[in-house]
Design a protein around this motif. Structure first.
Motif, PDB file in Angstrom:
ATOM      1  N   SER A 163       0.810  -1.220   0.000  1.00  9.42           N
ATOM      2  CA  SER A 163       0.000   0.000   0.000  1.00  9.42           C
ATOM      3  C   SER A 163       0.841   1.267   0.000  1.00  9.42           C
ATOM      4  O   SER A 163       0.338   2.345  -0.322  1.00  9.42           O
ATOM      5  CB  SER A 163      -0.934   0.003   1.220  1.00  9.42           C
ATOM      6  OG  SER A 163      -0.212   0.201   2.432  1.00  9.42           O
ATOM      7  N   LEU A 164       2.122   1.155   0.363  1.00  7.76           N
ATOM      8  CA  LEU A 164       2.993   2.322   0.438  1.00  7.76           C
ATOM      9  C   LEU A 164       3.853   2.493  -0.808  1.00  7.76           C
ATOM     10  O   LEU A 164       4.725   3.362  -0.844  1.00  7.76           O
ATOM     11  CB  LEU A 164       3.898   2.220   1.671  1.00  7.76           C
ATOM     12  CG  LEU A 164       3.192   2.194   3.023  1.00  7.76           C
ATOM     13  CD1 LEU A 164       4.185   1.939   4.145  1.00  7.76           C
ATOM     14  CD2 LEU A 164       2.440   3.494   3.264  1.00  7.76           C
ATOM     15  N   ALA A 165       3.638   1.664  -1.829  1.00  7.84           N
ATOM     16  CA  ALA A 165       4.440   1.747  -3.040  1.00  7.84           C
ATOM     17  C   ALA A 165       4.153   3.050  -3.787  1.00  7.84           C
ATOM     18  O   ALA A 165       3.032   3.559  -3.772  1.00  7.84           O
ATOM     19  CB  ALA A 165       4.144   0.554  -3.942  1.00  7.84           C
ATOM     20  N   PRO A 166       5.154   3.618  -4.459  1.00  9.86           N
ATOM     21  CA  PRO A 166       4.935   4.881  -5.191  1.00  9.86           C
ATOM     22  C   PRO A 166       3.863   4.786  -6.270  1.00  9.86           C
ATOM     23  O   PRO A 166       3.249   5.798  -6.611  1.00  9.86           O
ATOM     24  CB  PRO A 166       6.317   5.167  -5.801  1.00  9.86           C
ATOM     25  CG  PRO A 166       7.285   4.449  -4.918  1.00  9.86           C
ATOM     26  CD  PRO A 166       6.562   3.203  -4.479  1.00  9.86           C
ATOM     27  N   ASP A 167       3.630   3.567  -6.830  1.00 11.08           N
ATOM     28  CA  ASP A 167       2.620   3.432  -7.876  1.00 11.08           C
ATOM     29  C   ASP A 167       1.237   3.122  -7.326  1.00 11.08           C
ATOM     30  O   ASP A 167       0.323   2.782  -8.072  1.00 11.08           O
ATOM     31  CB  ASP A 167       3.034   2.353  -8.881  1.00 11.08           C
ATOM     32  CG  ASP A 167       3.204   0.984  -8.213  1.00 11.08           C
ATOM     33  OD1 ASP A 167       3.147   0.915  -6.966  1.00 11.08           O
ATOM     34  OD2 ASP A 167       3.398  -0.005  -8.946  1.00 11.08           O
ATOM     35  N   SER A 168       1.066   3.248  -6.038  1.00  5.13           N
ATOM     36  CA  SER A 168      -0.247   3.007  -5.435  1.00  5.13           C
ATOM     37  C   SER A 168      -1.251   4.032  -5.943  1.00  5.13           C
ATOM     38  O   SER A 168      -1.018   5.241  -5.845  1.00  5.13           O
ATOM     39  CB  SER A 168      -0.150   3.095  -3.910  1.00  5.13           C
ATOM     40  OG  SER A 168      -1.434   3.232  -3.339  1.00  5.13           O
ATOM     41  N   PRO A 169      -2.378   3.607  -6.487  1.00  8.90           N
ATOM     42  CA  PRO A 169      -3.380   4.566  -6.970  1.00  8.90           C
ATOM     43  C   PRO A 169      -4.103   5.287  -5.837  1.00  8.90           C
ATOM     44  O   PRO A 169      -4.771   6.294  -6.071  1.00  8.90           O
ATOM     45  CB  PRO A 169      -4.343   3.682  -7.772  1.00  8.90           C
ATOM     46  CG  PRO A 169      -4.215   2.331  -7.158  1.00  8.90           C
ATOM     47  CD  PRO A 169      -2.785   2.208  -6.726  1.00  8.90           C
TER      48      PRO A 169
END
Length: 708
Positions: free
Chosen positions: A558-564
């Motif tokens: 959920s903390l990934a940069p590509d999280s929408p």
């Protein structure tokens, strides 16, 4: 609830289970060591209790203890110097006769010191009854010197003897309480009689203030412990004996006690008052001295009035906190790891916690921890902030514990419900207007959980998973309601400020393919989370525009940069009454970590932690795990809290259309009662745009001050 395009590395996927477990364990240990969670002790037992009289009375020296030179001179002037080094009972008896005729300050102090020395000698020899009598005589005469003798009472600390008399009062009272505890009688409501050759004392023990109706199971002396796990130990110097009050198997009787963690400990101070009467003991024919020992909460009442004098209480607020951390059945490592790896098992512990009784007149500061952490991560800041009178007089600190292994938006939804439940339980009529001025402080992922309490979802989050209206969703109504609660929400009208510290508002590169795989390998999400999404997908073929987005992800995903979800949060409408503040860590570039980290705290880049809408931003030299523990960060939170009170004061003056006033020099913060301070008037304060656009039910100062 939402899953991103996670890629498990093929090379790692084939690693044997045992090797994988070893790798995971090593990574976990490294992470814990880096966060400082490996510290196993917060307080240790001293070999001997701290005693400020060790040096002046040579308590620990060979041949000691010994009277001071000044007391030896006083005895010599009274022709009693032969008792300075022995035969204390006769010396005290003759001194008592002199005092009965002429109770001078010099004689009273001399009696207190000589009696204390005799008590320590008897105590060391195991003569408990004799020691108790001598301690009682010492503390009572020190009390007379400080409050009833004209020369002693007016010295006000200029005479070094005055401070030493305070120390004798404190340590002789402590010596008495230790012996009473040894007899199993250090209990509230107990009354006991102490007879000495020259005095009769009737002693009672009771608790006053907000703990009046609470029966504590045990008391410890703070002088027995040395604080190790907290950088700062906060004390107040005055009169009394600082204690640690334990609630072991019976919860205390206090407002909000249902939000206390188990086995909570509190700081109390024992203070003894001696009352003169004409009552005579029939056996000894001596006057009876009634000694009332009151147990005060120094956080509630830092000073008392005795004989018309303001007396600060001796207080130690840090040692009881350290003692609590060591005596807790669940350690920091256990709580953080449980919430990270098995979030389902921490659902019962999830919720809001208080370490002090609820006060409807104080503004809540809610502290929300981050990934692989627990509320204990805040105790360094809490310890320092609570030590400031202007902060603790106006604020109460609460802590939120949540499972950090699950996606942060699920935690945000649970936090939203927990806040509403707490408000309905503590203030069902919404009469406590201080609760509508709440401040949230979030570290790392906790900043995202906090920020989601202050935005309007509209339909933006729903459109991440479906373009069709929720009314067309089929399946179990409970599952549908759970999904809607996560994706549809409104800002909380009770929150006025949010402080984020090292928060990845735009994601973190730490959430890469390797760490995502580790998260998938380590974290076991609860069935109520995974099952709900799977059932909805199965019951609604073609309903969701991208079924993969509905699959449950871990907190790392959920903390990934590509999280929408992150862009949706950043673009969502913000509550106009909320102010945001950021504290951002940057690793020292001259260190090896700083060399590789660049402009970041080692986990979150500056660009991700930055917020355009923040009204203040502080950059500190710190890594991700210490950004909220540095002195600069603590001072920044203190500044923001002071600013918050100042704004509320201005709103109050503006609302009543009266000129503002200059705050008193020693009271820059609005009192907890929210009453306007009285001082010289200044020019009227203009109503701020913030107050104009605030859609709150009512502002804290848009109505007359509370009678409470």
């Amino acid at each position: 609830m939402i899953r991103f395009n996670n890629r498990i590395m093929p090379v790692i996927a084939g690693v044997p289970r045992m090797t994988r477990a070893i790798l995971v364990t090593m990574v976990a240990i490294c992470c814990l060591a880096n966060t400082g969670c490996m510290n196993s002790r917060f307080a240790s037992v001293r070999r001997t209790p701290t005693n400020p009289l060790d040096a002046p009375l040579q308590l620990m020296s060979y041949g000691g203890p010994k009277v001071t030179d000044r007391t030896r001179q006083s005895l010599r002037q009274l022709s009693l110097d032969k008792y300075a080094d022995g035969d204390y009972s006769r010396g005290l008896s003759e001194l008592a006769q002199i005092i009965e005729k002429e109770p001078t300050a010099d004689a009273l102090y001399t009696y207190a010191e000589l009696s204390y020395i005799a008590a320590t000698r008897a105590d060391a020899l195991g003569k408990n009854a004799t020691a108790l009598e001598l301690y009682a005589g010492s503390v009572s005469h020190a009390y007379y010197y400080l409050f009833e003798c004209k020369d002693g009472a007016r010295s006000d600390g200029y005479d070094p003897r005055f401070r030493q008399a305070c120390d004798i009062y404190n340590k002789s009272l402590e010596g008495s309480l230790r012996l009473v505890k040894l007899q199993g009688k250090l209990k509230q409501g107990e009354t006991y009689r102490i007879k000495t050759p020259n005095q009769v004392f009737i002693v009672s023990l009771d608790t006053v203030g907000r703990w009046k109706d609470t029966k504590f199971q045990d008391f410890q002396f703070t002088s027995d412990f040395e604080v190790e796990g907290l950088k700062n130990q906060h004390r107040q110097y005055g009169l009394g004996v600082p204690l640690i009050a334990e609630c072991k198997d019976k919860p205390p009787t206090a407002p909000g006690s249902e939000y206390f963690p188990p086995n909570l400990t509190f700081a109390l101070t024992a203070f003894l008052e001696v009352a003169h009467t004409e009552d005579v003991d029939p056996d000894t024919k001596k006057h009876i001295h009634y000694c009332h020992i009151h147990l005060y909460d120094p956080l509630e009442q830092p000073e008392i009035e005795v004989k018309g004098k303001k007396v600060p209480l001796e207080a130690d607020i840090s040692t009881p906190l350290a003692y609590l951390l060591d005596s807790s059945s669940m350690s920091q490592v256990y709580m953080a790891t449980l919430g990270m790896l098995t979030p389902g098992q921490q659902q019962d512990q999830r919720g809001i916690y208080m370490l002090e009784p609820y006060d409807p007149k104080k503004i809540p500061v809610m502290m929300v921890h981050g990934l692989w952490s627990s509320p204990m991560t805040w105790l360094e800041m809490f310890n320092d902030l609570r030590a400031q009178p202007e902060i603790r007089n106006n604020y109460q600190f609460w802590f939120y514990l949540y499972p950090t292994g699950q996606p942060f938006w699920i935690s945000a939804a649970q936090f939203r419900n927990d806040l509403a439940t707490m408000r309905n339980e503590l203030d069902p009529d919404h009469a406590a207007i201080a609760l509508d001025q709440m401040v949230l402080v979030g570290h790392s992922m906790g900043g995202l959980v906090s920020r989601m309490q202050t935005i309007e979802s509209q339909s933006n989050f729903w459109h991440l998973v479906s373009e069709r209206p929720p009314s067309e969703l089929k399946g179990d109504p409970v599952d549908a309601k759970a999904l809607e609660d996560v994706l549809f929400f409104h800002p909380n009208h009770s929150i006025r400020r949010v402080i984020t510290m090292g928060t990845p508002h735009r994601g973190s590169d730490f959430a890469n393919s390797t760490t995502r795989w580790l998260g998938q390998s380590l974290i076991t999400l609860p069935s109520f989370v995974t099952g709900s999404s799977n059932r909805l997908v199965s019951s609604n073929p073609g309903f969701f525009s991208n079924e993969e987005l509905l699959q449950i992800s871990t907190s790392v995903d959920s903390l990934a940069p590509d999280s929408p979800v992150l862009p949706a949060i950043n673009e969502a409408p913000k509550a106009p009454w909320v102010k945001y503040h950021t504290v951002i860590g940057i690793v020292d570039p001259d260190t090896w970590l700083g060399y590789f980290s660049g402009r970041s705290d080692g986990v979150v880049k500056y660009e991700s932690a930055h917020l355009d809408e923040a009204v203040s931003e502080l950059v500190v030299t710190a890594d991700h795990n210490s950004v909220h523990r540095t002195p600069q960060s603590v001072l920044e939170v203190r500044r923001i809290l002071r600013e918050h009170i100042k704004q509320l004061r201005e709103e109050y003056y503006s609302s009543i259309q009266q000129p503002a006033t200059t705050p008193q020099a020693d009271n820059e913060i609005m009192p907890a009662s929210h009453a306007a301070p009285v001082a010289e008037p200044l020019a009227p304060v203009q109503r701020s745009p913030q107050a104009e656009t605030n859609p709150l039910r009512r502002s804290i100062y848009s109505t007359p001050p509370s009678p409470n």
